[in-house]
Write a protein that holds these residues in place. Sequence first.
Motif, PDB file in Angstrom:
ATOM      1  N   GLY A 553       0.856  -1.089   0.060  1.00  0.00           N
ATOM      2  CA  GLY A 553       0.027  -0.128  -0.059  1.00  0.00           C
ATOM      3  C   GLY A 553       0.916   1.221   0.011  1.00  0.00           C
ATOM      4  N   THR A 554       2.048   1.149   0.688  1.00  0.00           N
ATOM      5  CA  THR A 554       3.055   2.306   0.541  1.00  0.00           C
ATOM      6  C   THR A 554       3.173   2.830  -0.782  1.00  0.00           C
ATOM      7  N   VAL A 555       3.650   1.806  -1.687  1.00  0.00           N
ATOM      8  CA  VAL A 555       3.763   2.143  -3.151  1.00  0.00           C
ATOM      9  C   VAL A 555       2.686   2.951  -3.755  1.00  0.00           C
ATOM     10  N   ALA A 556       1.552   2.617  -3.723  1.00  0.00           N
ATOM     11  CA  ALA A 556      -0.013   3.257  -4.363  1.00  0.00           C
ATOM     12  C   ALA A 556      -0.171   4.571  -3.618  1.00  0.00           C
ATOM     13  N   ALA A 557       0.163   4.526  -2.199  1.00  0.00           N
ATOM     14  CA  ALA A 557       0.223   5.989  -1.740  1.00  0.00           C
ATOM     15  C   ALA A 557       1.245   6.928  -2.020  1.00  0.00           C
ATOM     16  N   VAL A 558       2.571   6.486  -2.427  1.00  0.00           N
ATOM     17  CA  VAL A 558       3.641   7.270  -2.978  1.00  0.00           C
ATOM     18  C   VAL A 558       3.139   7.784  -4.217  1.00  0.00           C
ATOM     19  N   GLY A 559       2.490   7.051  -5.217  1.00  0.00           N
ATOM     20  CA  GLY A 559       2.066   7.607  -6.435  1.00  0.00           C
ATOM     21  C   GLY A 559       0.985   8.448  -6.714  1.00  0.00           C
ATOM     22  N   LEU A 560      -0.059   8.370  -5.609  1.00  0.00           N
ATOM     23  CA  LEU A 560      -0.934   9.090  -5.570  1.00  0.00           C
ATOM     24  C   LEU A 560      -0.654  10.383  -4.902  1.00  0.00           C
ATOM     25  N   THR A 561       0.314  10.365  -3.973  1.00  0.00           N
ATOM     26  CA  THR A 561       0.805  11.485  -3.330  1.00  0.00           C
ATOM     27  C   THR A 561       1.522  12.403  -4.330  1.00  0.00           C
ATOM     28  N   TYR A 562       2.202  11.981  -5.189  1.00  0.00           N
ATOM     29  CA  TYR A 562       3.165  12.418  -6.023  1.00  0.00           C
ATOM     30  C   TYR A 562       2.454  13.331  -7.111  1.00  0.00           C
ATOM     31  N   SER A 563       1.669  12.538  -7.691  1.00  0.00           N
ATOM     32  CA  SER A 563       0.553  13.186  -8.864  1.00  0.00           C
ATOM     33  C   SER A 563      -0.114  14.061  -8.395  1.00  0.00           C
ATOM     34  N   LEU A 564      -0.857  14.228  -7.220  1.00  0.00           N
ATOM     35  CA  LEU A 564      -1.803  15.093  -6.838  1.00  0.00           C
ATOM     36  C   LEU A 564      -0.825  16.398  -6.415  1.00  0.00           C
ATOM     37  N   TRP A 565       0.392  16.074  -5.718  1.00  0.00           N
ATOM     38  CA  TRP A 565       1.453  17.504  -5.450  1.00  0.00           C
ATOM     39  C   TRP A 565       1.762  18.029  -6.790  1.00  0.00           C
ATOM     40  N   ARG A 566       2.116  17.155  -7.731  1.00  0.00           N
ATOM     41  CA  ARG A 566       2.588  17.649  -9.174  1.00  0.00           C
ATOM     42  C   ARG A 566       1.375  18.662  -9.751  1.00  0.00           C
ATOM     43  N   GLN A 567       0.327  18.058  -9.531  1.00  0.00           N
ATOM     44  CA  GLN A 567      -0.969  18.544 -10.202  1.00  0.00           C
ATOM     45  C   GLN A 567      -1.295  20.046  -9.563  1.00  0.00           C
ATOM     46  N   GLN A 568      -1.317  19.863  -8.294  1.00  0.00           N
ATOM     47  CA  GLN A 568      -1.512  21.193  -7.456  1.00  0.00           C
ATOM     48  C   GLN A 568      -0.417  22.331  -7.851  1.00  0.00           C
ATOM     49  N   THR A 569       0.945  21.919  -7.670  1.00  0.00           N
ATOM     50  CA  THR A 569       1.835  22.974  -7.961  1.00  0.00           C
ATOM     51  C   THR A 569       1.917  23.549  -9.309  1.00  0.00           C
ATOM     52  N   LYS A 570       1.806  22.604 -10.482  1.00  0.00           N
ATOM     53  CA  LYS A 570       1.831  23.210 -11.770  1.00  0.00           C
ATOM     54  C   LYS A 570       0.698  23.813 -11.948  1.00  0.00           C
ATOM     55  N   TRP A 571      -0.317  23.396 -11.577  1.00  0.00           N
ATOM     56  CA  TRP A 571      -1.731  24.225 -11.904  1.00  0.00           C
ATOM     57  C   TRP A 571      -1.811  25.421 -11.293  1.00  0.00           C
ATOM     58  N   GLU A 572      -1.650  25.671 -10.383  1.00  0.00           N
ATOM     59  CA  GLU A 572      -1.709  26.865  -9.319  1.00  0.00           C
ATOM     60  C   GLU A 572      -0.606  27.932  -9.847  1.00  0.00           C
ATOM     61  N   SER A 573       0.555  27.481 -10.172  1.00  0.00           N
ATOM     62  CA  SER A 573       1.550  28.135 -11.048  1.00  0.00           C
ATOM     63  C   SER A 573       1.013  28.762 -12.119  1.00  0.00           C
ATOM     64  N   ALA A 574       0.437  27.801 -12.984  1.00  0.00           N
ATOM     65  CA  ALA A 574      -0.185  28.125 -14.364  1.00  0.00           C
ATOM     66  C   ALA A 574      -1.452  29.292 -14.234  1.00  0.00           C
ATOM     67  N   ARG A 575      -2.227  29.093 -13.074  1.00  0.00           N
ATOM     68  CA  ARG A 575      -3.126  30.228 -13.171  1.00  0.00           C
ATOM     69  C   ARG A 575      -2.724  31.363 -12.701  1.00  0.00           C
ATOM     70  N   LYS A 576      -1.831  31.516 -11.931  1.00  0.00           N
ATOM     71  CA  LYS A 576      -1.208  32.765 -11.289  1.00  0.00           C
ATOM     72  C   LYS A 576      -0.406  33.303 -12.482  1.00  0.00           C
ATOM     73  N   PHE A 577       0.335  32.701 -13.204  1.00  0.00           N
ATOM     74  CA  PHE A 577       0.961  32.996 -14.557  1.00  0.00           C
ATOM     75  C   PHE A 577       0.039  33.700 -15.421  1.00  0.00           C
ATOM     76  N   TRP A 578      -1.123  33.029 -15.752  1.00  0.00           N
ATOM     77  CA  TRP A 578      -2.198  33.377 -16.680  1.00  0.00           C
ATOM     78  C   TRP A 578      -2.872  34.641 -16.319  1.00  0.00           C
ATOM     79  N   GLU A 579      -2.963  34.817 -14.818  1.00  0.00           N
ATOM     80  CA  GLU A 579      -3.495  36.116 -14.552  1.00  0.00           C
ATOM     81  C   GLU A 579      -2.807  37.325 -14.728  1.00  0.00           C
ATOM     82  N   THR A 580      -1.379  36.989 -14.389  1.00  0.00           N
ATOM     83  CA  THR A 580      -0.572  38.044 -14.594  1.00  0.00           C
ATOM     84  C   THR A 580      -0.275  38.507 -15.889  1.00  0.00           C
ATOM     85  N   GLU A 581      -0.442  37.502 -17.019  1.00  0.00           N
ATOM     86  CA  GLU A 581       0.056  37.669 -18.399  1.00  0.00           C
ATOM     87  C   GLU A 581      -1.322  38.524 -18.752  1.00  0.00           C
TER      88      GLU A 581
END
Length: 631
Positions: A553-581
């Motif tokens: 179960g640890t392997v599945a949790a690591v994969g889920l956590t990484y994908s959600l973290w990546r999605q949060q980081t990139k999407w929020e950065s993209a939204r802020k960049f688009w607002e600024t642009e």
Amino acid sequence: MPPKLRGPLPRSLSRLTETGGGGGGGLFYCPSCATWRRTLSTATTGRSTTSRREHPSDSHHRRPASGLATSSAINVSGTVPARFRELYEALDRVRETAAEQVSLSRLQLAQRGLESEEPVIRVAVLGLNDAAATRKLVRLLLADPLTPREEWEDLLDSYDAESSRGLLIRYGEHSEAIPNSLVPTITVPSNLLKKGNIEILVTSLGAGSIPPGGSVTPDTFLVPTVTIRASHSGRHNVVRYPVHRSIVCGRGVDGLLSYSGLISRSNLKKDTDSVHGAIDLGVKDEVKGADRVSFVDIDLADEALAKFRESVQNAMVYERGWTGSGVQPLIDWLSAVRKDEKLAPALETLIGSLLDAAEEGVQAKEAQKLREQEAQTVSDEVRESLDRSVSVWAERAHTELRDSLGEAFASKRWRGLAWWKLFWRVDDVGMVTSEILEKSYLCQAEKEVIWTGGRLKQAGLLKEPEDQPDVIVPPPTEENSETAVELAAPADEQPQWPTRITSSRDELRNTTVPSLQALAQGLVLFSFSTTTLTSALSALMYVSSTTGLYEAGTVAAVGLTYSLWRQQTKWESARKFWETEVREEGRTALKDTEELLRALIRDGGRRIEDVTETEARAAIERARKALEDVK
């Protein structure tokens, strides 16, 4: 005894001034062939028909609906000396490039003077209010006290010319009348005429040549006119006779006042030394005049001359009377000679005056063109008013950009695109962002720009559609069909206002919105795929009985956590960049639109044309240099 004349002078002169009465025709002067011709009459109609050849320049001086026809007394021809050739050609170039700014008759006189090493100096003696005093003054200037009274003196005293007629006096070994001349002409054996190479025109300063008000031009004194009867029908030729120098002769206080009034209204400039006044006024003071006027006593000079001719023993009486009469300074003024190898002073003054007049005329023409251009442009008051309105618009537009985008990015629909909601709202990214651009991106500012553009067009600061160059539309193909349709749009459908805001909105919609939509879809896909793969790996590890449930179960949790973290980081950065642009693009669009509007207000509606008369100025400068070289 007077010298023997070659012909009866009065009779010859009278034949020159007579015109055909009821006979077969009259005399007229042909400027082209420089001879007198006789008009031919037609017996059937009783009306005279004139056959003549006209000089091309005469058409500029003809008055069609009048009984007068004018011509010039100068026909330039002959061989020019080598040292005067450059100046002659330069003056000819001035005539071609600045014909409207220079007196052509005086220019032709100057060119005629350059055709000889010893130019003839023309002097006009113009009568103001007493023709008899004028003729007597001319006789005293030319008379030789060592010879008895000659016949030409009697003729000159008794010459009953009309107010507009003239008499030309030239030097000759014998006194005689010259036939076939432009004006009645006699020759006089005068030392003054011979030494100074002078010819004198005796005429009156008629009322027609003096404007009733305003300034008096140099042509009033230096281009006198004489009228010649052309035929028995009553038609006259008005001949302009340009001269180098003029003596204005008046008599009494009335003559002094008339001359003073003319001089005070004149603008002679370089021609000041070419015009001199001679007033017959019995001034007993030692001061007989000034630089521009001489006071003479014609009766005293005539009496002194007669005394000396009676007997040489009256020399002292002649000297006192002649000196006291003030006539000698006029003779000295007339007999001014040039230095060796130099241009004649009268001719030099004439050319300098012509060049100054041409330059002033060119400057006046340039100023007139500039005033015409300014009259066709928008006034500075209207431009200032429009500029203030642009400043108000820019302030409101920046405020709108800040407030409307702030509200849009704080709205529920934009917050609904949070990173953790992308799993079920990923397809709404394009719609929400396009809606923000459509409803919150400078909508009011764009409408006000259209209104401001209408004001600019109304003020004449925007070009009309027909002023725009034609666009060549290529034949439509599969690749450029849309472009061809856009180019084929008629000119009146093209917007007549700045469209930077619209173009920036379209650019954001066409470039950033698809990129943001693709990024959201990619992040969601990556999260699903990563979570799925790690879960499958975890299940495989658990089934293989090599690891326990918690380790798998640890392997599945690591994969889920990484994908959600990546999605949060990139999407929020993209939204802020688009607002600024979007904000920066809006500011740039407002700045560009404001600069364009101010440029239209500053430079729009102005006729930018070069009003400088380059050729005329170059010709005048060349003539000045050539004049300096021959001085």
